[in-house]
Design a protein around this motif. Structure first.
Motif, PDB file in Angstrom:
ATOM      1  N   ILE A  13     113.308   4.728  73.384  1.00  0.00           N
ATOM      2  CA  ILE A  13     113.636   5.936  72.611  1.00  0.00           C
ATOM      3  C   ILE A  13     112.360   6.739  72.405  1.00  0.00           C
ATOM      4  N   LYS A  14     112.177   7.743  73.249  1.00  0.00           N
ATOM      5  CA  LYS A  14     110.953   8.556  73.202  1.00  0.00           C
ATOM      6  C   LYS A  14     111.173   9.924  72.574  1.00  0.00           C
ATOM      7  N   SER A  15     112.429  10.293  72.359  1.00  0.00           N
ATOM      8  CA  SER A  15     112.765  11.575  71.735  1.00  0.00           C
ATOM      9  C   SER A  15     114.107  11.410  71.034  1.00  0.00           C
ATOM     10  N   PRO A  16     114.448  12.309  70.102  1.00  0.00           N
ATOM     11  CA  PRO A  16     115.739  12.202  69.421  1.00  0.00           C
ATOM     12  C   PRO A  16     116.922  12.201  70.382  1.00  0.00           C
ATOM     13  N   GLU A  17     116.781  12.921  71.502  1.00  0.00           N
ATOM     14  CA  GLU A  17     117.869  12.985  72.478  1.00  0.00           C
ATOM     15  C   GLU A  17     118.163  11.616  73.090  1.00  0.00           C
ATOM     16  N   ASP A  18     117.179  10.757  73.110  1.00  0.00           N
ATOM     17  CA  ASP A  18     117.368   9.408  73.662  1.00  0.00           C
ATOM     18  C   ASP A  18     118.288   8.554  72.799  1.00  0.00           C
ATOM     19  N   LEU A  19     118.642   9.051  71.620  1.00  0.00           N
ATOM     20  CA  LEU A  19     119.563   8.321  70.750  1.00  0.00           C
ATOM     21  C   LEU A  19     121.006   8.442  71.231  1.00  0.00           C
ATOM     22  N   ASN A  20     121.270   9.361  72.151  1.00  0.00           N
ATOM     23  CA  ASN A  20     122.602   9.452  72.747  1.00  0.00           C
ATOM     24  C   ASN A  20     122.946   8.116  73.396  1.00  0.00           C
ATOM     25  N   SER A  21     124.133   7.610  73.054  1.00  0.00           N
ATOM     26  CA  SER A  21     124.645   6.318  73.537  1.00  0.00           C
ATOM     27  C   SER A  21     123.998   5.129  72.828  1.00  0.00           C
ATOM     28  N   LYS A  22     122.995   5.364  71.968  1.00  0.00           N
ATOM     29  CA  LYS A  22     122.378   4.289  71.198  1.00  0.00           C
ATOM     30  C   LYS A  22     123.145   4.079  69.886  1.00  0.00           C
ATOM     31  N   LYS A  23     123.027   2.893  69.328  1.00  0.00           N
ATOM     32  CA  LYS A  23     123.663   2.586  68.055  1.00  0.00           C
ATOM     33  C   LYS A  23     122.690   2.941  66.926  1.00  0.00           C
ATOM     34  N   LEU A  24     123.054   3.965  66.185  1.00  0.00           N
ATOM     35  CA  LEU A  24     122.200   4.508  65.135  1.00  0.00           C
ATOM     36  C   LEU A  24     122.760   4.135  63.770  1.00  0.00           C
ATOM     37  N   CYS A  25     121.916   3.609  62.909  1.00  0.00           N
ATOM     38  CA  CYS A  25     122.370   3.135  61.601  1.00  0.00           C
ATOM     39  C   CYS A  25     121.779   3.960  60.461  1.00  0.00           C
ATOM     40  N   SER A  26     122.585   4.160  59.434  1.00  0.00           N
ATOM     41  CA  SER A  26     122.102   4.692  58.165  1.00  0.00           C
ATOM     42  C   SER A  26     123.098   4.275  57.094  1.00  0.00           C
ATOM     43  N   VAL A  27     122.811   4.625  55.847  1.00  0.00           N
ATOM     44  CA  VAL A  27     123.722   4.234  54.773  1.00  0.00           C
ATOM     45  C   VAL A  27     124.930   5.163  54.745  1.00  0.00           C
ATOM     46  N   THR A  28     126.016   4.670  54.202  1.00  0.00           N
ATOM     47  CA  THR A  28     127.261   5.431  54.149  1.00  0.00           C
ATOM     48  C   THR A  28     127.050   6.774  53.448  1.00  0.00           C
ATOM     49  N   GLY A  29     127.493   7.851  54.099  1.00  0.00           N
ATOM     50  CA  GLY A  29     127.379   9.185  53.534  1.00  0.00           C
ATOM     51  C   GLY A  29     126.025   9.837  53.683  1.00  0.00           C
ATOM     52  N   SER A  30     125.151   9.242  54.471  1.00  0.00           N
ATOM     53  CA  SER A  30     123.785   9.765  54.627  1.00  0.00           C
ATOM     54  C   SER A  30     123.775  11.103  55.358  1.00  0.00           C
ATOM     55  N   THR A  31     123.017  12.053  54.808  1.00  0.00           N
ATOM     56  CA  THR A  31     122.850  13.332  55.497  1.00  0.00           C
ATOM     57  C   THR A  31     121.922  13.177  56.697  1.00  0.00           C
ATOM     58  N   SER A  32     121.052  12.179  56.652  1.00  0.00           N
ATOM     59  CA  SER A  32     120.140  11.946  57.779  1.00  0.00           C
ATOM     60  C   SER A  32     120.915  11.590  59.036  1.00  0.00           C
ATOM     61  N   ALA A  33     121.885  10.690  58.907  1.00  0.00           N
ATOM     62  CA  ALA A  33     122.670  10.272  60.061  1.00  0.00           C
ATOM     63  C   ALA A  33     123.489  11.430  60.613  1.00  0.00           C
ATOM     64  N   SER A  34     124.124  12.189  59.731  1.00  0.00           N
ATOM     65  CA  SER A  34     124.945  13.315  60.199  1.00  0.00           C
ATOM     66  C   SER A  34     124.077  14.385  60.846  1.00  0.00           C
ATOM     67  N   ASN A  35     122.851  14.552  60.374  1.00  0.00           N
ATOM     68  CA  ASN A  35     121.932  15.521  60.953  1.00  0.00           C
ATOM     69  C   ASN A  35     121.633  15.183  62.412  1.00  0.00           C
ATOM     70  N   VAL A  36     121.383  13.895  62.680  1.00  0.00           N
ATOM     71  CA  VAL A  36     121.124  13.454  64.054  1.00  0.00           C
ATOM     72  C   VAL A  36     122.374  13.621  64.896  1.00  0.00           C
ATOM     73  N   LYS A  37     123.497  13.188  64.360  1.00  0.00           N
ATOM     74  CA  LYS A  37     124.761  13.210  65.096  1.00  0.00           C
ATOM     75  C   LYS A  37     125.194  14.631  65.438  1.00  0.00           C
ATOM     76  N   GLU A  38     125.006  15.560  64.515  1.00  0.00           N
ATOM     77  CA  GLU A  38     125.490  16.927  64.704  1.00  0.00           C
ATOM     78  C   GLU A  38     124.521  17.805  65.482  1.00  0.00           C
ATOM     79  N   LYS A  39     123.214  17.577  65.320  1.00  0.00           N
ATOM     80  CA  LYS A  39     122.237  18.521  65.868  1.00  0.00           C
ATOM     81  C   LYS A  39     121.407  17.984  67.030  1.00  0.00           C
ATOM     82  N   LEU A  40     121.213  16.675  67.096  1.00  0.00           N
ATOM     83  CA  LEU A  40     120.230  16.155  68.045  1.00  0.00           C
ATOM     84  C   LEU A  40     120.799  15.213  69.093  1.00  0.00           C
ATOM     85  N   ALA A  41     121.688  14.345  68.684  1.00  0.00           N
ATOM     86  CA  ALA A  41     122.227  13.360  69.629  1.00  0.00           C
ATOM     87  C   ALA A  41     123.712  13.139  69.336  1.00  0.00           C
TER      88      ALA A  41
END
Length: 279
Positions: free
Chosen positions: A139-167
């Motif tokens: 994982i060398k860039s945020p885009e590399d998170l596509n197809s990766k299993k990404l974890c955060s706490v329930t309701g996290s804005t951080s996770a939705s930010n990655v999911k919606e904007k970056l990967a």
């Protein structure tokens, strides 16, 4: 007649004793073990490196060090401080009700919150980042998170930010707490954990995790941590800003960063200039 005199005297003594007891109780409630007035400060108690309550009842973390320094500059000794857990969803309410004098709890300054509370600072510029296993170079860039299993706490804005904007193709896994994400990351059930880099560094700096994880350093957002206080309390805001400025100038800020984040090799930003909000 004599009996009535004795009874009246006894009643007077009893009333005096009750008054003394009441005064003693009031003093005990209004004073701390050090004999000074108490100050109640809101913190997190479940974020290692930021704000953590240890099994022996002590409080540690960067925010705790900042809050303690500020309180001292306001005239309170360490023994005068009462730390109170303030969860993210309850911070504005705790300030408004007067449950706390101020809050230092990874509290990012933003326009929505500024409608409800005032902020002193900022005292730390954090960034959204990801934590990965130390031996994972995939994982060398945020885009590399596509197809990766990404974890955060329930309701996290951080996770939705990655999911919606970056990967958008990242496989989001939401757990109840960051410690669960860390366990999943360690056991290779997930590939990355996302939240503020300061929080990630705090977890990675724990003795049982040292050397196992690393921060990617993506800086996906700017999070200006400030000290929240009641809206309109300009005098307190001025005093806290002065305390934070002194903490930076006398080296106590750098020491707090090294003490709490050092083992994670956290590449922190320099201390922000008070009043300078980085967008």
């Amino acid at each position: 007649m004599q009996l009535r005199k004795v009874t009246a005297a006894s009643a007077a003594v009893l009333a005096l004793a009750l008054t003394a007891t009441a005064c003693g109780s009031e003093e005990k409630e209004g004073k701390s073990g050090s004999g000074g007035e108490k100050i109640t400060i809101g913190i997190k108690i479940d974020q290692p490196g930021i704000g953590l309550k240890t099994p022996d009842g002590k409080y540690t973390g960067f925010d705790v060090d900042v809050a303690t320094y500020v309180a001292k500059e306001l005239g309170y000794e360490a023994g005068d401080i009462v730390f109170k857990e303030t969860k993210s969803a309850d911070r504005e309410t705790a300030i408004d009700r007067g449950d706390v004098k101020f809050i230092a709890a990874s509290y990012s300054i933003n326009d929505e919150r500024l409608q409800k509370v005032d902020f002193a600072g900022p005292y730390l510029l954090a960034h959204q980042d990801i934590l990965v296993r130390a031996d994972d170079d995939s994982i060398k860039s945020p885009e590399d998170l596509n197809s990766k299993k990404l974890c955060s706490v329930t309701g996290s804005t951080s996770a939705s930010n990655v999911k919606e904007k970056l990967a958008p193709k990242a496989q989001l896994q939401e757990y109840g707490g960051y410690s669960e994400c860390l366990t999943g990351l360690e056991n290779k059930v997930i590939d990355a954990l996302t939240t503020d880099d300061s929080i990630l560094a705090g977890f990675a700096a724990q003795e049982q995790f040292q050397g196992k994880f690393k921060l990617a350093g993506f800086k996906m957002s700017n999070e200006n941590y400030g000290i929240g206080l009641k809206k309109g309390d300009a005098d307190l805001k001025k005093k806290i800003d002065a305390a934070l400025t002194k903490m930076v100038s006398d080296g106590a800020w750098d020491k707090a960063v090294a003490d709490n984040f050092g083992p994670a090799n956290y590449k922190n930003e320099p201390a922000p200039k008070i009043g300078n909000i980085v967008k």
